[in-house]
Design an enzyme around this catalytic site. Structure first.
Site, PDB file in Angstrom:
ATOM      1  CG  HIS A  38     -58.194 -75.267  26.085  1.00 16.02           C
ATOM      2  ND1 HIS A  38     -57.998 -76.442  25.388  1.00 16.02           N
ATOM      3  CD2 HIS A  38     -59.332 -74.744  25.601  1.00 16.02           C
ATOM      4  CE1 HIS A  38     -58.979 -76.608  24.507  1.00 16.02           C
ATOM      5  NE2 HIS A  38     -59.791 -75.571  24.617  1.00 16.02           N
ATOM      6  CD  GLU A 107     -62.853 -78.525  24.084  1.00 17.68           C
ATOM      7  OE1 GLU A 107     -62.262 -79.501  23.579  1.00 17.68           O
ATOM      8  OE2 GLU A 107     -62.466 -77.360  23.968  1.00 17.68           O
TER       9      GLU A 107
END
Length: 321
Positions: A38, A107
């Site tokens: 991430h 995402e």
């Protein structure tokens, strides 16, 4: 027997601590490990997000046995697929062949940072297909040129290639991603214990290939503490990936989960130290057909205690599944 993995959750731990946790997980007897990739945590309360690939390189050198895996890397926005191929080949060499490359369509939370917008899921799937084609071509060796709808590669070559390329896993959440994974992947990845996902994967060419699930848990001798920690840091989890993939930042996740109660989280995530609650949650994945399940212990500072408890109590119980 279901293989039990440990998750190096980069959203809740600093880089040095993540590597130390991987060493402890290997010592505790976990069968494999996975690493999130991430740029942002989901919630401010998690508080971390170091560069996963540096962590993987350090973990590859600090451990000797435990397999490593990205869970998952998006190879289409922050990273160009040619660069992902180079990173994956290098980690495979550093780890002595212990690495698997888990990929997904990404995402918005992490990929918006490069300013390329966030297209519809159908476009993201098109991009993922091209990325996998590029990565596999580079893994085969030699010079690669590629001109697709979304990506171009001009005479690229990986100069340090492992004898065995990393297996490629793809994350699935619905029919379209299962179809792509069945065609393109060596491994299927999911975060829900749904047999229909694995059935769709098998129908499109994935029969007999490994299936890796992931399960959040919140161990603590005091159940109230475990529930409070899970609510503080993981209440976003129940939104589902169709929602979570679209939210652009931590404020969005905080807003989307503001009405989630602690008791709602406790119903979805094993909390406390009743080992059968954890075993039952893993059993749901096993019953759905998953051969591997990676556990996510919620809360960065709780990792050493969880790993000790896993070695002494949890892993022996899970071995009997």
């Amino acid at each position: 027997m279901v293989k039990i993995g440990y998750t190096m959750m980069t959203e809740q731990r600093g880089p040095r601590e993540l590597v130390e946790d991987a060493v402890r997980a290997e010592r505790a007897g976990f069968d494999f490990s996975v690493t999130s990739d991430h740029y942002f945590p989901w919630l401010d309360s998690q508080g971390h997000s170091p560069y996963a690939w540096s962590v993987l390189g350090a973990a590859a050198q600090a451990t000797t046995r435990i397999p490593l895996m990205t869970y998952v890397t998006c190879p289409t926005f922050r990273y160009h697929p040619a660069v992902v191929a180079q990173k994956a080949a290098t980690v495979q060499l550093l780890s002595g062949g212990r690495f698997r490359l888990g990929l997904g369509s990404g995402e918005n939370l992490n990929e918006h940072v490069v300013g390329r917008g966030w297209p519809a899921a159908a476009v993201r799937h098109e991009m993922l297909v091209e990325a996998v084609e590029i990565i596999r071509a580079l893994f085969r060796g030699g010079y690669v040129s590629y001109h697709g709808r979304h990506f171009d590669v001009d005479s690229a070559r990986l100069w340090d290639l492992p004898d065995t390329p990393p297996p490629i896993g793809l994350a699935v959440s619905g029919p379209r991603s299962c179809e792509l994974a069945g065609r393109l992947a060596d491994v299927v990845i999911a975060v829900e214990p749904k047999a229909e996902l694995l059935g769709a994967f098998a129908r499109h060419g994935g029969a007999g290939k490994p299936a890796v699930g992931q399960l959040p848990v919140s161990y603590d001798p005091d159940r109230a503490t475990a529930v409070a920690r899970a609510h503080e840091q993981f209440r976003w989890f129940g939104g589902g990936w169709r929602v979570n993939a679209e939210l652009p930042g931590t404020a969005g996740f905080a807003g989307a989960s503001r009405f989630v109660r602690a008791e709602d989280v406790a119903e979805a995530i094993p909390c406390g130290d009743e080992v059968e609650d954890f075993v039952d949650a893993v059993r749901a994945f096993a019953d759905a057909g998953f051969g591997e399940v990676a556990l996510v212990q919620i809360g960065g500072e709780s990792q050493p205690a969880f790993l000790d408890w896993s070695q002494e109590v949890l892993l022996p119980a899970l071995r009997r599944l």
